[in-house]
Scaffold this motif. Structure first.
Motif, short mmCIF file in Angstrom:
data_model
loop_
_atom_site.label_atom_id
_atom_site.label_comp_id
_atom_site.label_asym_id
_atom_site.label_seq_id
_atom_site.Cartn_x
_atom_site.Cartn_y
_atom_site.Cartn_z
N HIS A 141 0.82 -1.21 0.00
CA HIS A 141 0.00 0.00 0.00
C HIS A 141 0.85 1.27 0.00
N LEU A 142 2.15 1.15 0.35
CA LEU A 142 3.04 2.30 0.34
C LEU A 142 3.85 2.41 -0.95
N SER A 143 3.94 1.30 -1.70
CA SER A 143 4.77 1.28 -2.91
C SER A 143 4.09 2.04 -4.03
N GLU A 144 4.88 2.77 -4.82
CA GLU A 144 4.31 3.56 -5.89
C GLU A 144 5.34 3.85 -6.97
N VAL A 145 4.84 4.14 -8.18
CA VAL A 145 5.68 4.62 -9.27
C VAL A 145 5.75 6.14 -9.15
N VAL A 146 6.96 6.69 -9.09
CA VAL A 146 7.14 8.12 -8.84
C VAL A 146 7.22 8.91 -10.13
N GLY A 147 7.98 8.40 -11.11
CA GLY A 147 8.14 9.16 -12.34
C GLY A 147 8.99 8.42 -13.35
N VAL A 148 9.10 9.00 -14.54
CA VAL A 148 9.91 8.42 -15.61
C VAL A 148 10.80 9.51 -16.19
N LYS A 149 11.90 9.07 -16.83
CA LYS A 149 12.80 10.00 -17.51
C LYS A 149 13.31 9.32 -18.76
N HIS A 150 13.25 10.05 -19.87
CA HIS A 150 13.75 9.54 -21.14
C HIS A 150 15.13 10.12 -21.40
N LYS A 151 16.12 9.26 -21.50
CA LYS A 151 17.46 9.67 -21.87
C LYS A 151 17.80 9.01 -23.20
N GLU A 152 18.93 9.37 -23.76
CA GLU A 152 19.30 8.82 -25.05
C GLU A 152 19.42 7.30 -24.96
N GLY A 153 18.45 6.61 -25.57
CA GLY A 153 18.48 5.16 -25.57
C GLY A 153 18.18 4.51 -24.25
N GLU A 154 17.67 5.26 -23.29
CA GLU A 154 17.43 4.71 -21.96
C GLU A 154 16.11 5.24 -21.41
N LEU A 155 15.27 4.33 -20.97
CA LEU A 155 14.05 4.70 -20.25
C LEU A 155 14.27 4.39 -18.79
N MET A 156 14.18 5.40 -17.94
CA MET A 156 14.35 5.23 -16.51
C MET A 156 13.00 5.38 -15.81
N VAL A 157 12.78 4.54 -14.82
CA VAL A 157 11.55 4.56 -14.03
C VAL A 157 11.94 4.63 -12.56
N GLN A 158 11.41 5.61 -11.84
CA GLN A 158 11.68 5.71 -10.40
C GLN A 158 10.45 5.22 -9.62
N THR A 159 10.73 4.35 -8.66
CA THR A 159 9.67 3.87 -7.77
C THR A 159 10.08 4.10 -6.33
N ARG A 160 9.10 3.99 -5.46
CA ARG A 160 9.36 3.93 -4.01
C ARG A 160 8.71 2.65 -3.51
N ILE A 161 9.51 1.81 -2.89
CA ILE A 161 9.01 0.53 -2.40
C ILE A 161 8.83 0.60 -0.89
N GLY A 162 7.63 0.31 -0.42
CA GLY A 162 7.36 0.30 1.01
C GLY A 162 7.93 -0.96 1.65
N PHE A 167 15.30 0.48 -18.90
CA PHE A 167 15.25 -0.38 -20.08
C PHE A 167 16.23 0.18 -21.11
N LEU A 168 17.04 -0.71 -21.68
CA LEU A 168 18.00 -0.33 -22.70
C LEU A 168 17.94 -1.34 -23.84
N VAL A 169 18.42 -0.92 -25.01
CA VAL A 169 18.46 -1.82 -26.15
C VAL A 169 19.91 -2.17 -26.45
N LEU A 170 20.15 -3.39 -26.88
CA LEU A 170 21.51 -3.85 -27.13
C LEU A 170 22.05 -3.38 -28.47
N PRO A 171 23.34 -3.01 -28.53
CA PRO A 171 23.98 -2.69 -29.80
C PRO A 171 24.63 -3.95 -30.37
N GLU A 172 25.36 -3.78 -31.43
CA GLU A 172 26.20 -4.87 -31.90
C GLU A 172 27.30 -5.09 -30.87
N PRO A 173 27.54 -6.32 -30.44
CA PRO A 173 28.57 -6.55 -29.42
C PRO A 173 29.97 -6.24 -29.94
N MET A 174 30.84 -5.80 -29.03
CA MET A 174 32.22 -5.54 -29.42
C MET A 174 32.97 -6.87 -29.52
#
Length: 765
Positions: A153-174, A190-197
């Motif tokens: 009941h205390l846990s919640e999704v706080v917000g999201v942020k879009h960066k270059e090739g990266e989706l970030m999600v902030q939560t608070r876990i009770g 969440f990130l996507v994979l490139p061609e491996p080195m």
């Protein structure tokens, strides 16, 4: 300087799934074109809505979590569409070295089901789903997530942020702990994979982790896999040395005070000459950050150097724990994408460790508190060590038992070579130099050394574009074979058993452990004698007690280093076509000399150690007895079945005949030498040691060994060893009976009678 945490990480391609770009600012404030994130998300009435482009279906992605543990956990995942639902699954990873990597330690698993989502909408390009459950669901296993009870009941999704090739999600876990409720911030990406080195093959002779840190199997096994290293490529391919296309970049967190930042930066940049040996100039960049919000701090696009969470908390001032590094690694190729350096050791601990080693050699250590310059140099040492981990190098033993003892006071040698070949060992600072050597104080502190340069050169040197796999493999092997002629390039892993003088920690390991111990203990005696003057003006004895405890710990490790000679081997990992053995026994005469010195020092320690003049008596009772505690640990080292089995094996080699018999006889005679003296008086500590010796043998003889498996047998004594021991115990029993009968005025008579009773219990009469 302890545990490393490796996780999976994906590099992000610069193309955008949705096909348009937006302006953004880099951390240095410059504007750049940034592709729209490959996933888009929003928080609607507490729900996490995510738009998944159809082009991403069944494509490899990375899903990471990062909570208050400060470490990153990650999973290879992919979205799959079936009917009107999307499914999130974790597939097994295929290594570029041509092998499947086990998932969660289970070689039979091919994929794990993580989530099922009804499709809310589809706009012809992306599917919208509600992913709230998977970021708040405690049923999904995250290695570093808190195991405390969840309060949904205390846990919640706080917000999201879009960066270059990266989706970030902030939560608070009770969470709940001992009846107290609190919130823990947890970030997901969440990130996507490139061609491996191109991977660099793992080799057990070089101190790099295999990409997923798999520790199964023997330490001398060459697993099929890649090492962890950064993607570093020359910008100018035709030059012997070139700047990289993309340098390795670290950000100094604002939580590190400004006065220490130059030393933090210097610790990282100590590695620049090593990269020059690999063909790179300016391979590392360090940026000081005046501000860094939680998003930037947690983003997988940034590698951050920061204090550990418990820095400057009352009660942790004297605690060790070193620093640590959280490596985020693409397991397909071993590519390091992010590496946070966490400085966990308190400044007080750094100063205390330096005092007991170098106060006799460095006048700056005789002030309280230390001058900022000296404290800064100690921070630099800590950062340099942790940076080695951030570049992929493990802790352990590098060229130890190889440096010449006589060079430890040679300023020119120390300037060129250091007192230890690698900053990645636990040798600490130079306490082998003597005051008469007049070594400049800055040469006493452990720094990046020649072996570190060698490791970077092997891992990061680029091959010419026309070279094939065979040519590259031959070149890497040629570089490893440099260890044939440069012994301090050699690496070995203690694997929880100290098998020789190159396997101990917390001491400067030279080619002469006995001579080194004499020099180290002379400096320790001088350091403890300085305590009354350096602690003048303090209102308590806390510092004296603390440093004395540090001194005893250093004495203990010094004694272990000497003892490692007995039943000890030099270790040199080799290929099948190299001549010689992996394990070469220490010369038997040197083993005997080490045993003689050890027995005299360990169980009859000097007065300055057992009753130091700290300016005031700090004890009022015989308990606790720190000296006795360490003596008991050393006795356990002497009685280890592993040591006796090594000596038992040595008896099969020419020149080591009777090694085990000699060892057991020497051990018992020296422990009970008072029985042969006229009075028979035994000091209280020695009585405790003798009693423990008999008690432990009583236990060892009673152990059931016949039902044990092969692995368990390593921790019990062999029948042959027990037979040799029993012969000596019977001799001791006869001597005790004779002494108690003939010497009416024998001192410590009650103790000797107890020993005899214990022996009769053990032998049956």
């Amino acid at each position: 300087m302890k545990k490393l945490v490796y996780t999976l990480v994906w590099m992000i391609p610069l193309w955008a799934v949705h096909g348009y770009s937006q302006m953004a600012k880099d951390l240095d404030g410059t504007a750049s074109d940034v592709a729209t994130p490959f996933l888009t998300a929003q928080v609607v009435e507490g729900k996490l809505w995510v738009d998944v482009p159809s082009s991403l279906l069944e494509k490899p992605l990375l899903w990471t979590s990062n909570g208050n543990s400060e470490f990153y956990d990650s999973k290879h995942v992919q979205f799959r569409k079936e009917g009107e639902r999307l499914y999130l699954e974790q597939p097994r990873v295929w290594s570029e070295m041509g092998i499947w990597l086990p998932m969660n330690g289970d070689i039979s698993l091919e994929r794990i089901f993580l989530g099922e989502f009804p499709i809310m909408a589809y706009d012809g390009n992306a599917y919208r789903i509600d992913m709230t459950s998977v970021v708040l669901d405690e049923s999904i296993p995250w290695q570093h997530m808190s195991s405390l009870p969840r309060l949904g009941h205390l846990s919640e999704v706080v917000g999201v942020k879009h960066k270059e090739g990266e989706l970030m999600v902030q939560t608070r876990i009770g969470l709940s702990k001992e009846g107290v409720s609190f919130l823990e911030p947890v970030f997901f990406s969440f990130l996507v994979l490139p061609e491996p080195m191109e991977p660099r093959p793992y080799d057990y002779r070089m101190a790099y982790w295999v990409e997923d840190q798999d520790r199964t199997g023997d330490q001398t096994e060459n697993k099929v896999g890649s090492i962890g290293r950064w993607r570093l490529a020359k910008k100018f391919k035709d030059r012997e040395r070139s700047v990289p296309q993309k340098p390795i970049t670290f950000l100094i967190s604002p939580d590190i005070p400004e006065k220490w930042r130059p030393y933090v930066k210097a610790g990282v940049l100590e590695w620049l000459p090593a990269f020059e040996a690999a063909g790179f100039t300016n391979a590392i960049i360090v940026k000081e950050m005046d501000s860094l919000d939680a998003w930037e701090n947690r983003s997988l696009g940034n590698s951050v150097i920061r204090w550990g969470r418990n820095q400057n908390v009352r009660g942790r001032e004297a605690l060790g724990g070193g620093g640590t590094v959280t490596l985020v690694v693409d397991h397909r190729s071993g590519e390091i994408v992010k590496s946070d350096i966490l400085l966990g050791t308190s400044l007080q601990r750094l100063q205390d460790e330096y005092f007991v080693r170098c106060a006799a050699l460095d006048p700056r250590a005789r002030t309280n508190p230390f001058p900022d310059e000296l404290t800064g140099e100690l921070i630099q040492f800590l950062v340099a060590h942790e940076t080695g981990h951030a570049l992929g190098i493990k802790d352990n033993h590098f060229g130890e038992f190889q440096y010449p003892l006589e060079r430890m006071g040679d300023a020119q040698w120390l300037k060129d070579m250091g007192h230890t070949p690698s900053v990645m060992s636990y040798a600490r600072h130079n306490n082998m130099a003597q005051p008469k050597d007049s070594v400049p104080p800055h040469l006493l502190i452990q720094k990046v050394g020649p072996t570190d340069h060698y490791y970077i050169q092997w891992a990061y040197t680029e091959f010419p574009s026309g070279w094939g796999k065979k040519q590259k493999s031959e070149r890497l092997e040629e570089m490893i074979r440099w260890q044939d002629s440069v012994p301090w390039y050699r690496y070995n892993d203690s694997n929880y058993e100290i098998i020789g003088p190159g396997n101990t920690n917390e001491v400067v390991e030279t080619n002469d452990p006995v001579g080194g111990a004499k020099r180290a203990l002379a400096n320790l005696e001088r350091a403890l004698a300085l305590l009354p003057d350096t602690n003048q003006g303090r209102t308590d004895m806390a510092r004296s007690k603390r440093i004395y405890a540090q001194g005893l710990e250093l004495w203990y490790h010094t004694m272990r280093n000497v003892l490692s000679m007995v039943g000890g081997y030099e270790v040199f990992y080799k290929s099948m076509d190299q001549e010689g053995s992996l394990y070469t026994p220490v010369d038997f005469t040197r083993q005997q000399e080490a045993m003689d010195y050890f027995m005299g020092q360990a169980f009859d320690p000097p007065q300055w150690l057992t009753h130091p003049d700290l300016g005031m008596d700090i004890r009022y009772s015989s308990h606790p007895d720190l000296v006795l505690n360490y003596q008991k640990l050393l006795l356990m080292e002497l009685m280890r079945p592993q040591r006796m089995k090594r000596l038992e094996h040595l008896e099969t080699l020419e020149g080591f005949e009777g090694a085990l018999d000699w060892y057991v006889e020497e051990l018992q005679q020296r422990l009970f030498k008072e029985l042969l003296e006229s009075t028979g008086q035994v000091p209280a500590r020695k009585q405790a040691i003798q009693a423990l010796y008999l008690e432990k043998w009583n236990q060892n003889f009673q152990k059931e060994r016949f039902q044990l498996g092969v692995d368990e047998m390593a921790f019990v004594h062999s029948d042959h060893s027990l037979g040799v021991v029993m012969e000596q115990l019977l001799d001791l029993q006869r001597l005790l009976r004779k002494s108690l009968k003939r010497h009416k005025h024998l001192e410590s008579k009650g103790h000797w009678a107890w020993c005899l009773a214990k022996l009769e219990e053990l032998t049956g009469g």
